[in-house]
Design a protein around this motif. Structure first.
Motif, short mmCIF file in Angstrom:
data_model
loop_
_atom_site.label_atom_id
_atom_site.label_comp_id
_atom_site.label_asym_id
_atom_site.label_seq_id
_atom_site.Cartn_x
_atom_site.Cartn_y
_atom_site.Cartn_z
N GLU A 214 0.82 -1.21 0.00
CA GLU A 214 0.00 0.00 0.00
C GLU A 214 0.85 1.27 0.00
O GLU A 214 0.37 2.35 0.28
CB GLU A 214 -0.91 0.01 1.23
N ARG A 215 2.13 1.13 -0.32
CA ARG A 215 3.06 2.26 -0.20
C ARG A 215 2.71 3.43 -1.11
O ARG A 215 3.07 4.58 -0.81
CB ARG A 215 4.48 1.77 -0.51
N ASN A 216 2.01 3.17 -2.21
CA ASN A 216 1.67 4.25 -3.15
C ASN A 216 0.26 4.78 -2.93
O ASN A 216 -0.19 5.65 -3.68
CB ASN A 216 1.82 3.75 -4.59
N ASP A 217 -0.43 4.24 -1.94
CA ASP A 217 -1.79 4.69 -1.63
C ASP A 217 -1.72 5.88 -0.69
O ASP A 217 -1.34 5.76 0.48
CB ASP A 217 -2.58 3.55 -0.98
N LYS A 218 -2.07 7.07 -1.20
CA LYS A 218 -1.95 8.29 -0.39
C LYS A 218 -2.91 8.30 0.79
O LYS A 218 -2.69 9.03 1.76
CB LYS A 218 -2.21 9.52 -1.28
N SER A 219 -3.96 7.53 0.73
CA SER A 219 -4.93 7.50 1.83
C SER A 219 -4.60 6.41 2.86
O SER A 219 -5.31 6.27 3.85
CB SER A 219 -6.34 7.26 1.28
N ALA A 220 -3.54 5.66 2.62
CA ALA A 220 -3.19 4.57 3.53
C ALA A 220 -2.77 5.13 4.89
O ALA A 220 -2.08 6.15 4.97
CB ALA A 220 -2.07 3.73 2.94
N GLU A 221 -3.19 4.48 5.94
CA GLU A 221 -2.83 4.89 7.30
C GLU A 221 -2.10 3.76 8.01
O GLU A 221 -2.33 2.58 7.73
CB GLU A 221 -4.09 5.26 8.08
N ARG A 222 -1.26 4.14 8.94
CA ARG A 222 -0.53 3.14 9.70
C ARG A 222 -1.50 2.35 10.58
O ARG A 222 -2.48 2.91 11.09
CB ARG A 222 0.54 3.79 10.58
N PRO A 223 -1.25 1.08 10.78
CA PRO A 223 -2.11 0.28 11.67
C PRO A 223 -2.09 0.85 13.08
O PRO A 223 -1.22 1.64 13.45
CB PRO A 223 -1.46 -1.11 11.62
N LYS A 224 -3.07 0.45 13.88
CA LYS A 224 -3.18 0.95 15.24
C LYS A 224 -2.00 0.47 16.10
O LYS A 224 -1.38 -0.55 15.84
CB LYS A 224 -4.49 0.47 15.87
N ILE A 225 -1.73 1.24 17.14
CA ILE A 225 -0.67 0.88 18.09
C ILE A 225 -1.08 -0.37 18.86
O ILE A 225 -2.24 -0.52 19.26
CB ILE A 225 -0.40 2.05 19.06
#
Length: 262
Positions: A214-225
């Protein structure tokens, strides 16, 4: 027969020089062997070096692993947060959380020769989370509780954990990691809030990075802590610790304001 001139004959090395060479070779051989054991997957071969001598030798100066390389590169960040109960003129108060790992990393950011200690908090958080994940659910529920009253609080925690089934005998390793984490949290708390610290609470956590796919997906968010919940603990001070030297190092960061700087 031609005789070898005296000047060309090999002269025996002095005893002192030969002794120093043997010592240097032995130290080099031990270091290479210890590094091999440390880097290689955990196995019974590590028992060749008795007790915890291997970890004491490798950490913090020589610790390393292959996790930075494929096929399993580092793909997450570790955090270690600390807060404390301190005594004030108005009684006991709970401090705000301080992210110790951010303070530690500040010592290495934009520095070509960072201190090896800058990764200490990350190492503590990684070890604690790894040992905690191996615990059965019943024991995970126990470590969330508070154990800080009296000199036997650590012993009471161990006794309580022993009441539950532990097929893989993971509690012992977890308690070792928790002891180290508590000692580290104690130093952090005393460095920030001084001698008024009565007990500490800490939370180790991991947060994965955005998946490679998903590295090129600008809307991608890091998983929860992914936190490791641990209750309040009594202070732990090891004989080898120096609260004064640690405070000088830790409080030199701009990421934290210590009691002497208020």
């Amino acid at each position: 027969m031609t005789k070898t001139p005296d000047k060309l004959r090999a002269r025996p090395r002095p005893v002192i020089k030969r002794t120093l060479m043997v010592i240097a070779m032995a130290i080099t051989a031990f270091h290479l062997f210890a590094s091999f054991l440390w880097i290689a997957p955990s196995s019974a071969l590590r028992e060749v070096i008795p007790g915890d001598l291997l970890s004491k030798y490798m950490i913090p100066m020589w610790g390393q692993s292959w996790s930075v390389f494929a096929p399993e590169p580092i793909n997450g960040d570790y955090y270690f947060d600390v807060r404390a109960v301190i005594t004030t003129d108005n009684g006991e108060e709970i401090t705000e959380w301080v992210r110790a790992t951010d303070v530690e990393l500040d010592h290495s950011t934009y520095r070509p020769f960072p201190p090896r200690s800058a990764g200490l908090g990350i190492g503590v958080a990684s070890d604690l989370k790894g040992e905690w994940e191996d615990l059965p659910d019943d024991q995970k529920a126990i470590v969330k509780l508070d154990y800080f009253k009296g000199d036997d609080s650590a012993k009471r925690l161990k006794t309580k954990l022993d009441e539950y089934e532990d097929p893989k005998n993971t509690a012992s390793s977890y308690l070792d990691s928790e002891h180290t984490a508590t000692a580290y949290a104690t130093q952090v708390a005393k460095a920030i809030w001084g001698d008024d610290v009565q007990r500490v609470q800490y939370q180790a956590a991991r947060q994965n990075v955005v998946p490679f796919s998903e590295r090129n997906d600008k809307s991608a968010e890091r998983p929860k802590i992914q936190p490791v919940p641990v209750g309040w603990r009594a202070l732990v001070t090891e004989d080898q610790q120096s609260d004064e030297e640690f405070a000088k190092y830790f409080c030199a960061s701009d990421e934290v304001r210590c009691v002497g700087e208020q």
